[in-house]
Scaffold this motif. Structure first.
Motif, mmCIF file in Angstrom:
data_model
loop_
_atom_site.group_PDB
_atom_site.id
_atom_site.type_symbol
_atom_site.label_atom_id
_atom_site.label_comp_id
_atom_site.label_asym_id
_atom_site.label_seq_id
_atom_site.Cartn_x
_atom_site.Cartn_y
_atom_site.Cartn_z
ATOM 1 N N THR A 279 18.261 -43.714 -7.057
ATOM 2 C CA THR A 279 18.030 -42.837 -8.297
ATOM 3 C C THR A 279 18.476 -41.501 -8.071
ATOM 4 O O THR A 279 19.270 -40.762 -8.620
ATOM 5 C CB THR A 279 16.474 -42.908 -9.049
ATOM 6 O OG1 THR A 279 16.188 -44.150 -9.277
ATOM 7 C CG2 THR A 279 16.338 -41.985 -10.071
ATOM 8 N N LYS A 280 18.077 -40.875 -6.861
ATOM 9 C CA LYS A 280 18.820 -39.491 -6.534
ATOM 10 C C LYS A 280 20.117 -39.561 -6.454
ATOM 11 O O LYS A 280 20.905 -38.735 -6.970
ATOM 12 C CB LYS A 280 18.336 -39.151 -4.918
ATOM 13 C CG LYS A 280 18.669 -37.831 -4.630
ATOM 14 C CD LYS A 280 18.630 -37.939 -2.930
ATOM 15 C CE LYS A 280 19.677 -38.376 -2.733
ATOM 16 N NZ LYS A 280 20.070 -37.858 -1.098
ATOM 17 N N ASN A 281 20.717 -40.610 -5.700
ATOM 18 C CA ASN A 281 22.232 -40.648 -5.472
ATOM 19 C C ASN A 281 23.106 -40.776 -7.035
ATOM 20 O O ASN A 281 23.959 -39.939 -7.176
ATOM 21 C CB ASN A 281 22.706 -41.986 -4.938
ATOM 22 C CG ASN A 281 22.256 -42.089 -3.645
ATOM 23 O OD1 ASN A 281 21.902 -40.919 -2.873
ATOM 24 N ND2 ASN A 281 22.172 -43.231 -3.010
ATOM 25 N N ARG A 282 22.306 -41.237 -8.072
ATOM 26 C CA ARG A 282 22.775 -41.146 -9.409
ATOM 27 C C ARG A 282 22.439 -39.916 -10.162
ATOM 28 O O ARG A 282 23.376 -39.366 -10.961
ATOM 29 C CB ARG A 282 22.159 -42.213 -10.281
ATOM 30 C CG ARG A 282 22.474 -43.873 -9.843
ATOM 31 C CD ARG A 282 23.875 -44.159 -10.532
ATOM 32 N NE ARG A 282 24.115 -45.452 -10.379
ATOM 33 C CZ ARG A 282 24.085 -46.554 -11.544
ATOM 34 N NH1 ARG A 282 23.940 -45.995 -12.409
ATOM 35 N NH2 ARG A 282 24.486 -47.638 -11.113
ATOM 36 N N MET A 283 21.467 -39.184 -9.886
ATOM 37 C CA MET A 283 20.955 -38.284 -10.817
ATOM 38 C C MET A 283 21.080 -36.812 -9.885
ATOM 39 O O MET A 283 21.894 -35.853 -10.587
ATOM 40 C CB MET A 283 19.616 -38.305 -11.100
ATOM 41 C CG MET A 283 19.306 -39.357 -12.102
ATOM 42 S SD MET A 283 17.647 -39.225 -12.423
ATOM 43 C CE MET A 283 17.396 -37.766 -13.113
ATOM 44 N N VAL A 284 20.704 -36.614 -8.834
ATOM 45 C CA VAL A 284 20.655 -35.509 -8.084
ATOM 46 C C VAL A 284 21.150 -35.272 -6.767
ATOM 47 O O VAL A 284 20.790 -34.687 -5.908
ATOM 48 C CB VAL A 284 19.139 -34.826 -7.954
ATOM 49 C CG1 VAL A 284 18.579 -34.695 -9.643
ATOM 50 C CG2 VAL A 284 18.139 -35.803 -7.417
ATOM 51 N N GLY A 285 22.153 -36.029 -6.457
ATOM 52 C CA GLY A 285 22.882 -35.974 -5.336
ATOM 53 C C GLY A 285 23.249 -34.591 -5.145
ATOM 54 O O GLY A 285 23.855 -33.742 -5.800
ATOM 55 N N GLY A 286 23.732 -34.274 -3.501
ATOM 56 C CA GLY A 286 24.229 -32.973 -3.112
ATOM 57 C C GLY A 286 23.335 -31.801 -3.024
ATOM 58 O O GLY A 286 22.027 -32.239 -2.840
#
Length: 549
Positions: free
Chosen positions: A199-206
């Motif tokens: 989910t983090k990779n899809r939404m709030v990566g970086g």
């Protein structure tokens, strides 16, 4: 077996404590005043409370309930129990006394954390035979309860943290129970970790800082996984809300970069705009030379001036509503998931225009497919493996290792899925034909006057719709003409057996308090059908009319 390559929540918390102890994490309002907590401060409070539980005889593997509205203490209690190997069991803050007692008894919870509730009577009635620890914002009266602050003052932090394996139980989350008794979904540390990482990779990566509001129930897996767990794995600050009265002010204070909601609340945001300006006039302005500035001003007034990522889940959202928001620069990515999938399982995030009206593609930790009957099947590292103390329901829910979601769907040429309803929601009319209500409801919901809609008709000569309206200041004659046009346009798109003979306008709004919605704002169709049984069974009315009950 869960893929152990995913970083587990406890491991991530330990890493955060080493690498960013002084980063701000949680922001709590109290009577309009904000207090902010760093990673180190949250973990310190969590660790002290967890150590107090162990010192009171609660052991790793024991269950402890949380009954409260969202707050920093809710998060700290959850984190602390994970660090101690204790199993959190969330309960919806709106739960009835019967549900509270059932969940505590079924889970075997040995203690209950209690916080702020809109109505404390059910909790006060149900928590007389179990130890209670009250959160700082608790507004109830619980005999012999210990306070959060007294625990902090008298307890040292944990000397060492629990080290779970991927397949160890992390939490039991009870489904919201749209029908029958809620089932306890056992989620492991590996399940939560897989869902949170992807989910983090899809939404709030970086490395960019993200700000999110936490206001949907933390007892529901979407808020706990997509918002709370993602804040553990990503560079995210969470802002809590004291309630509906202060929500807009808190939203502007937060200035979220990412905002997750549910269809009904998105419809309310739309209604707020349309109460200020008629839609036809708005669309003309958006299409004109200064359209971008108009859209930016609307976003800013709603509290979305800094927001770039928007999501919707929990229930189907009308494609027309998605398109309306798209025109003001609010690109809502629809997502889909269940308690059994540890939250988000499939999403149109990153957002694509082509994906509007779909739930997008599965997260990398999951595989999805359709059965021959069109039921969505799923398996993967985020998918649960058992219902607590219910082997029969567990066995019925899997086929060849795939979880049977109960949702019907289709898959397009881009690999994106679209949910078309629940397998068990289809009903048969008196003509002997089956009708799927969700696609009809979606068509009706293209009318911005309609805030809530439920299509019913089991055993009737024809299906009918019951709707709750947004207040846009129209007269009854205008409303009637408007909905008659919608009724005719909808019926033109339907096969003869699925055409509606009437739209009944309810004066009663459906909500959790009157038991017509689940805590996650899904329709309780059986309750709605019972509530409106007189008008459903009446043959005296047709077309568009009001129901005064």
């Amino acid at each position: 077996m869960t893929n152990s390559s995913y970083v587990l929540p406890v491991e991530q918390l330990k890493a955060n404590l080493k690498t960013k102890p002084n980063d701000l994490w949680l922001h709590q309002p109290t009577n309009g005043e904000w207090k902010s907590y760093t990673v180190a401060q949250v973990v310190d409070e969590a660790s002290r409370v967890a150590n107090a539980l162990l010192n009171q005889g609660i052991e790793p593997g024991d269950r402890v309930a949380i009954l409260a509205k969202n707050s920093y203490a809710w998060m700290a209690a959850d984190v602390g129990m994970m660090l101690a190997g204790i199993i959190p069991v969330p309960i919806y803050s709106t739960a009835s006394s019967d549900t509270i007692e059932y969940v505590i008894e079924h889970s075997g919870a040995k203690l209950c954390f209690v916080g702020k509730l809109d109505d404390c009577s059910a909790a006060e009635k149900s928590l007389t035979n179990i130890p209670v620890i009250t959160f700082p914002d608790s507004n109830g009266n619980y005999q012999g309860a210990q306070s959060w602050q007294s625990i902090l003052d008298s307890s040292a932090p944990l000397a060492s943290y629990h080290t779970p394996k991927a397949d160890d139980m992390a939490t039991i989350v009870y489904t919201s129970g749209s029908t029958g008794k809620p089932k306890g979904v056992v989620l492991t540390h590996g399940n939560l970790g897989a869902a949170a990482v992807e989910t983090k990779n899809r939404m709030v990566g970086g490395e960019e800082l993200h700000r999110m509001m936490s206001y949907l129930p933390l007892a529901h897996i979407t808020e706990r996984s997509v918002v709370a767990m993602t804040s553990i794995y990503g560079k995210v600050e969470l802002f809590f809300s004291e309630g509906l009265e202060t929500f807009v002010e808190e939203l502007h204070h937060c200035q979220p970069t990412d905002f997750i909601s549910v269809p009904r609340l998105w419809a309310k945001f739309q209604a707020k705009v349309l109460a200020q300006i008629p839609d036809d006039q708005l669309q003309e302005m958006l299409a004109g030379e200064g359209g971008d500035a108009v859209a930016a001003a609307i976003r800013d007034k709603l509290g979305f001036g800094s927001c770039s990522t928007y999501g919707s889940g929990s229930a189907p959202i009308s494609p027309a509503l998605l398109e309306w928001f798209h025109r003001i620069g609010v690109d809502i990515a629809e997502g889909w998931g269940m308690t059994e999938t540890s939250g988000l399982a499939c999403s149109n995030q990153p957002f694509t225009v082509e994906g509007m009206g779909t739930i997008g593609t599965p997260l990398a930790c999951n595989e999805m497919k359709l059965s021959d009957e069109g039921e969505v099947l799923i398996r993967g590292d985020a998918i649960f493996t058992e219902y607590y103390k219910n082997p029969e329901a567990t066995a019925e829910s899997f086929i060849d290792g795939w979880f049977r979601t109960g949702d019907k769907g289709v898959k397009d040429e881009n690999g994106a899925y679209r949910i078309t309803g629940r397998v068990k929601e289809q009903f048969k009319t008196a003509k002997g034909k089956y009708v799927a209500p969700v696609p009809i409801e979606s068509r009706l919901a293209t009318n911005s006057l309609i805030e809530q809609v439920c299509v019913l008709g089991a055993g009737r000569p024809a299906p009918m719709a019951i709707v709750v309206l947004n207040d846009q200041g129209l007269s009854k004659d205008q409303i009637k003409a408007n909905l008659e046009q919608t009724l005719n346009e909808t019926n033109e798109q339907l096969e003869s057996h699925a055409r509606l003979d009437r739209i009944a306008i309810s004066e009663t709004t459906w909500d959790v308090e009157n038991d017509l919605l689940t805590p996650t704002m899904k329709l309780k169709r059986d309750k709605i059908e019972a509530f409106y049984s007189a008008t459903i069974n009446s043959e005296a009315e047709s077309g568009v009319y009001w129901v005064y009950q």
